[in-house]
Design a protein around this motif. Structure first.
Motif, PDB file in Angstrom:
ATOM      1  N   VAL A  42       0.849  -1.186   0.000  1.00  0.00           N
ATOM      2  CA  VAL A  42       0.000   0.000   0.000  1.00  0.00           C
ATOM      3  C   VAL A  42       0.886   1.238   0.000  1.00  0.00           C
ATOM      4  O   VAL A  42       1.959   1.257   0.599  1.00  0.00           O
ATOM      5  CB  VAL A  42      -0.935   0.049   1.232  1.00  0.00           C
ATOM      6  CG1 VAL A  42      -1.901  -1.115   1.229  1.00  0.00           C
ATOM      7  CG2 VAL A  42      -0.143   0.077   2.536  1.00  0.00           C
ATOM      8  N   ASN A  43       0.432   2.274  -0.703  1.00  0.00           N
ATOM      9  CA  ASN A  43       1.053   3.590  -0.604  1.00  0.00           C
ATOM     10  C   ASN A  43       0.414   4.337   0.561  1.00  0.00           C
ATOM     11  O   ASN A  43      -0.814   4.500   0.613  1.00  0.00           O
ATOM     12  CB  ASN A  43       0.822   4.377  -1.897  1.00  0.00           C
ATOM     13  CG  ASN A  43       1.755   3.981  -3.017  1.00  0.00           C
ATOM     14  OD1 ASN A  43       2.890   4.444  -3.087  1.00  0.00           O
ATOM     15  ND2 ASN A  43       1.280   3.091  -3.895  1.00  0.00           N
ATOM     16  N   TRP A  44       1.241   4.772   1.499  1.00  0.00           N
ATOM     17  CA  TRP A  44       0.769   5.619   2.607  1.00  0.00           C
ATOM     18  C   TRP A  44       1.207   7.034   2.247  1.00  0.00           C
ATOM     19  O   TRP A  44       2.385   7.358   2.293  1.00  0.00           O
ATOM     20  CB  TRP A  44       1.380   5.149   3.909  1.00  0.00           C
ATOM     21  CG  TRP A  44       0.850   5.845   5.133  1.00  0.00           C
ATOM     22  CD1 TRP A  44      -0.140   6.763   5.209  1.00  0.00           C
ATOM     23  CD2 TRP A  44       1.319   5.645   6.475  1.00  0.00           C
ATOM     24  NE1 TRP A  44      -0.336   7.173   6.508  1.00  0.00           N
ATOM     25  CE2 TRP A  44       0.543   6.492   7.313  1.00  0.00           C
ATOM     26  CE3 TRP A  44       2.303   4.848   7.052  1.00  0.00           C
ATOM     27  CZ2 TRP A  44       0.742   6.555   8.692  1.00  0.00           C
ATOM     28  CZ3 TRP A  44       2.493   4.915   8.417  1.00  0.00           C
ATOM     29  CH2 TRP A  44       1.714   5.753   9.229  1.00  0.00           C
ATOM     30  N   ALA A  45       0.244   7.871   1.881  1.00  0.00           N
ATOM     31  CA  ALA A  45       0.563   9.129   1.219  1.00  0.00           C
ATOM     32  C   ALA A  45       0.234  10.352   2.070  1.00  0.00           C
ATOM     33  O   ALA A  45      -0.592  10.305   2.985  1.00  0.00           O
ATOM     34  CB  ALA A  45      -0.196   9.221  -0.105  1.00  0.00           C
ATOM     35  N   ASP A  46       0.871  11.444   1.729  1.00  0.00           N
ATOM     36  CA  ASP A  46       0.558  12.758   2.282  1.00  0.00           C
ATOM     37  C   ASP A  46      -0.791  13.210   1.719  1.00  0.00           C
ATOM     38  O   ASP A  46      -1.027  13.097   0.512  1.00  0.00           O
ATOM     39  CB  ASP A  46       1.666  13.740   1.873  1.00  0.00           C
ATOM     40  CG  ASP A  46       1.593  15.076   2.586  1.00  0.00           C
ATOM     41  OD1 ASP A  46       0.484  15.660   2.671  1.00  0.00           O
ATOM     42  OD2 ASP A  46       2.651  15.567   3.021  1.00  0.00           O
ATOM     43  N   THR A  47      -1.671  13.723   2.552  1.00  0.00           N
ATOM     44  CA  THR A  47      -2.997  14.131   2.065  1.00  0.00           C
ATOM     45  C   THR A  47      -2.911  15.275   1.056  1.00  0.00           C
ATOM     46  O   THR A  47      -3.809  15.440   0.229  1.00  0.00           O
ATOM     47  CB  THR A  47      -3.905  14.557   3.236  1.00  0.00           C
ATOM     48  OG1 THR A  47      -3.262  15.613   3.954  1.00  0.00           O
ATOM     49  CG2 THR A  47      -4.174  13.387   4.171  1.00  0.00           C
ATOM     50  N   ARG A  48      -1.846  16.044   1.102  1.00  0.00           N
ATOM     51  CA  ARG A  48      -1.640  17.126   0.139  1.00  0.00           C
ATOM     52  C   ARG A  48      -1.041  16.599  -1.157  1.00  0.00           C
ATOM     53  O   ARG A  48      -0.933  17.344  -2.132  1.00  0.00           O
ATOM     54  CB  ARG A  48      -0.696  18.177   0.727  1.00  0.00           C
ATOM     55  CG  ARG A  48      -1.157  18.782   2.045  1.00  0.00           C
ATOM     56  CD  ARG A  48      -0.005  19.479   2.741  1.00  0.00           C
ATOM     57  NE  ARG A  48       1.067  18.531   3.073  1.00  0.00           N
ATOM     58  CZ  ARG A  48       2.238  18.881   3.590  1.00  0.00           C
ATOM     59  NH1 ARG A  48       2.507  20.160   3.809  1.00  0.00           N
ATOM     60  NH2 ARG A  48       3.148  17.957   3.866  1.00  0.00           N
ATOM     61  N   ASP A  49      -0.622  15.360  -1.187  1.00  0.00           N
ATOM     62  CA  ASP A  49       0.090  14.628  -2.211  1.00  0.00           C
ATOM     63  C   ASP A  49       1.576  14.609  -1.846  1.00  0.00           C
ATOM     64  O   ASP A  49       2.069  15.461  -1.089  1.00  0.00           O
ATOM     65  CB  ASP A  49      -0.099  15.188  -3.625  1.00  0.00           C
ATOM     66  CG  ASP A  49       0.167  14.097  -4.669  1.00  0.00           C
ATOM     67  OD1 ASP A  49      -0.539  13.075  -4.631  1.00  0.00           O
ATOM     68  OD2 ASP A  49       1.085  14.254  -5.495  1.00  0.00           O
ATOM     69  N   ASN A  50       2.262  13.619  -2.398  1.00  0.00           N
ATOM     70  CA  ASN A  50       3.674  13.441  -2.060  1.00  0.00           C
ATOM     71  C   ASN A  50       4.587  14.416  -2.789  1.00  0.00           C
ATOM     72  O   ASN A  50       5.755  14.547  -2.424  1.00  0.00           O
ATOM     73  CB  ASN A  50       4.106  12.004  -2.365  1.00  0.00           C
ATOM     74  CG  ASN A  50       3.407  10.989  -1.487  1.00  0.00           C
ATOM     75  OD1 ASN A  50       2.885  11.316  -0.426  1.00  0.00           O
ATOM     76  ND2 ASN A  50       3.386   9.740  -1.923  1.00  0.00           N
ATOM     77  N   TYR A  51       4.096  15.060  -3.815  1.00  0.00           N
ATOM     78  CA  TYR A  51       4.832  16.169  -4.420  1.00  0.00           C
ATOM     79  C   TYR A  51       4.708  17.352  -3.483  1.00  0.00           C
ATOM     80  O   TYR A  51       3.616  17.876  -3.263  1.00  0.00           O
ATOM     81  CB  TYR A  51       4.251  16.523  -5.788  1.00  0.00           C
ATOM     82  CG  TYR A  51       4.496  15.495  -6.867  1.00  0.00           C
ATOM     83  CD1 TYR A  51       5.747  15.383  -7.481  1.00  0.00           C
ATOM     84  CD2 TYR A  51       3.475  14.660  -7.300  1.00  0.00           C
ATOM     85  CE1 TYR A  51       5.976  14.456  -8.490  1.00  0.00           C
ATOM     86  CE2 TYR A  51       3.695  13.723  -8.318  1.00  0.00           C
ATOM     87  CZ  TYR A  51       4.944  13.627  -8.899  1.00  0.00           C
ATOM     88  OH  TYR A  51       5.164  12.713  -9.897  1.00  0.00           O
ATOM     89  N   ASN A  52       5.827  17.789  -2.920  1.00  0.00           N
ATOM     90  CA  ASN A  52       5.763  18.809  -1.890  1.00  0.00           C
ATOM     91  C   ASN A  52       7.082  19.549  -1.790  1.00  0.00           C
ATOM     92  O   ASN A  52       8.154  18.936  -1.855  1.00  0.00           O
ATOM     93  CB  ASN A  52       5.434  18.146  -0.538  1.00  0.00           C
ATOM     94  CG  ASN A  52       4.674  19.060   0.389  1.00  0.00           C
ATOM     95  OD1 ASN A  52       5.206  20.079   0.824  1.00  0.00           O
ATOM     96  ND2 ASN A  52       3.436  18.711   0.673  1.00  0.00           N
ATOM     97  N   THR A  53       7.017  20.863  -1.607  1.00  0.00           N
ATOM     98  CA  THR A  53       8.245  21.643  -1.456  1.00  0.00           C
ATOM     99  C   THR A  53       8.796  21.565  -0.048  1.00  0.00           C
ATOM    100  O   THR A  53       9.966  21.882   0.181  1.00  0.00           O
ATOM    101  CB  THR A  53       7.993  23.121  -1.810  1.00  0.00           C
ATOM    102  OG1 THR A  53       6.918  23.619  -0.995  1.00  0.00           O
ATOM    103  CG2 THR A  53       7.618  23.271  -3.275  1.00  0.00           C
ATOM    104  N   GLY A  54       7.963  21.154   0.903  1.00  0.00           N
ATOM    105  CA  GLY A  54       8.408  21.005   2.285  1.00  0.00           C
ATOM    106  C   GLY A  54       8.430  19.544   2.700  1.00  0.00           C
ATOM    107  O   GLY A  54       8.687  18.661   1.886  1.00  0.00           O
ATOM    108  N   TRP A  55       8.151  19.302   3.973  1.00  0.00           N
ATOM    109  CA  TRP A  55       8.176  17.934   4.479  1.00  0.00           C
ATOM    110  C   TRP A  55       7.011  17.123   3.923  1.00  0.00           C
ATOM    111  O   TRP A  55       5.883  17.631   3.821  1.00  0.00           O
ATOM    112  CB  TRP A  55       8.078  17.938   6.004  1.00  0.00           C
ATOM    113  CG  TRP A  55       9.189  18.654   6.705  1.00  0.00           C
ATOM    114  CD1 TRP A  55      10.368  19.077   6.166  1.00  0.00           C
ATOM    115  CD2 TRP A  55       9.211  19.034   8.080  1.00  0.00           C
ATOM    116  NE1 TRP A  55      11.132  19.703   7.119  1.00  0.00           N
ATOM    117  CE2 TRP A  55      10.441  19.688   8.309  1.00  0.00           C
ATOM    118  CE3 TRP A  55       8.316  18.901   9.137  1.00  0.00           C
ATOM    119  CZ2 TRP A  55      10.799  20.189   9.556  1.00  0.00           C
ATOM    120  CZ3 TRP A  55       8.672  19.390  10.382  1.00  0.00           C
ATOM    121  CH2 TRP A  55       9.908  20.034  10.585  1.00  0.00           C
ATOM    122  N   VAL A  56       7.266  15.881   3.579  1.00  0.00           N
ATOM    123  CA  VAL A  56       6.166  14.969   3.257  1.00  0.00           C
ATOM    124  C   VAL A  56       5.738  14.296   4.558  1.00  0.00           C
ATOM    125  O   VAL A  56       6.563  13.752   5.295  1.00  0.00           O
ATOM    126  CB  VAL A  56       6.557  13.929   2.189  1.00  0.00           C
ATOM    127  CG1 VAL A  56       6.541  14.538   0.819  1.00  0.00           C
ATOM    128  CG2 VAL A  56       7.901  13.287   2.479  1.00  0.00           C
TER     129      VAL A  56
END
Length: 332
Positions: A42-56
């Motif tokens: 399973v992918n456990w992902a950032d709710t903002r998406d894993n594309y991120n300029t800051g912390w994931v």
């Protein structure tokens, strides 16, 4: 091709046991001599998406959490992935800020809790934006991986994916970058390195054919939105096989998924529905070709592809038919 779950359910029950939403086939199943089906993920992902300029920050965690707090949440979620789905692998995102800054001290707890629960972990690097398909700061990228490999390179249950979706590179450029990673981190066995396919990880033929990348695993992504006119499982299977190019034994489908909150019955319409036929094609092919898969997303609140949702301190399934089909693909 292996018969799908819906086709089996339509047959007499002789030789089958159906219980607790899962399907078990009584009898011997032969294993391929080379395979990736040790990955049931399973992918456990950032709710903002894993594309991120800051912390994931994967769903359910927060930037101000301590290591012990992150570990407690991760421990519960990983156990839910195992118990609800039968997963044995978690794919987690990283980027340079997440590793070089203070978040890493806490974020490591997600990896540690997964390993303590007997899970495999795929650590995968994302770029800062979904419009950026190249590494924009090679020094920071190498420093990130030096720190991560230093912490987990000797653990046989940790896999490393140098870059997710390298769509900004040509095939030759990406092979050069990936082979450079292998040279720099040569202490990591190639069988625990997952090299993304070209483009949006959408085709593994070029990386599979490269002698510079021999011995590595390969990452394939696949989504129904890429071929919205397809409604028959055979169409998806043919397209998948073209993208695999004969490298099934080295390939892990590290992203695939469909809507989980709209009431789709994934055990029906495998030859008369876009998402049903697509999901069946991926899972049936994975099962018949002994391939590993990592569903997008295992957990990502706000994404209707999320297989799991938060229910108090634990997780529950959004779509039981999808879970049954997913588990079928994993060999259950």
């Amino acid at each position: 091709m292996t018969i799908g779950v819906s086709k089996l359910l339509a047959r007499p029950l002789a030789g089958l046991i159906i219980a607790a939403g899962a399907l078990f086939v009584v009898g011997h199943m032969s294993a391929a001599s080379a395979a990736t089906n040790q990955i049931k993920g399973v992918n456990w992902a950032d709710t903002r998406d894993n594309y991120n300029t800051g912390w994931v920050i994967p769903d359910g965690l927060a930037a101000d959490m301590s290591y012990s707090r992150v570990y407690s949440i991760a421990n519960a979620d990983v156990q839910a992935f195992k118990n609800n789905l039968g997963a044995n692998t978690v794919r987690l995102p990283i980027n340079p800020p997440s590793v070089s800054e203070s978040w890493w001290d806490s974020y490591k707890a997600t990896i540690d809790a997964s390993l303590d629960n007997g899970m495999n972990v795929i650590i995968c690097a994302w770029t800062e934006k979904n419009t950026v398909g190249t590494i924009t700061d090679m020094t920071a990228w190498n420093s990130m991986w030096t720190k991560v490999v230093g912490a987990y390179g000797s653990n046989g249950k940790v896999y490393f994916q140098p870059l997710n979706e390298p769509f900004g590179y040509s095939a030759s450029q990406w092979i050069s970058v990936a082979s450079g990673w292998l040279s720099k981190f040569s202490s990591v066995p190639r069988g625990r390195v997952i090299i993304g396919g070209t483009g949006y990880d959408d085709n593994v033929t070029a990386v599979g054919a490269s002698s510079a990348l021999s011995g590595t695993l390969l990452s394939q992504h696949y989504y129904a939105t890429w071929n919205p006119s397809f409604t028959r499982e055979s169409q998806w299977v043919a397209d998948l096989n073209n993208r695999f190019g004969g490298y099934q034994s080295r390939t892990v489908v590290t992203e695939f998924g469909g809507p989980m909150t709209t009431g789709i019955n994934y055990l029906a319409n495998h030859d008369n529905g876009e998402y049903q036929s697509y999901f069946a094609a991926v899972t049936d092919t994975a099962r018949s070709d002994s391939m590993g898969t990592v569903v997008w997303a295992g957990l990502k609140t706000g994404d209707n592809y999320s297989v799991e949702y938060h229910s108090g301190s634990t997780l529950k399934n959004n779509n039981s038919s999808a879970v049954t089909q997913l588990r079928w693909g994993w060999g259950y």
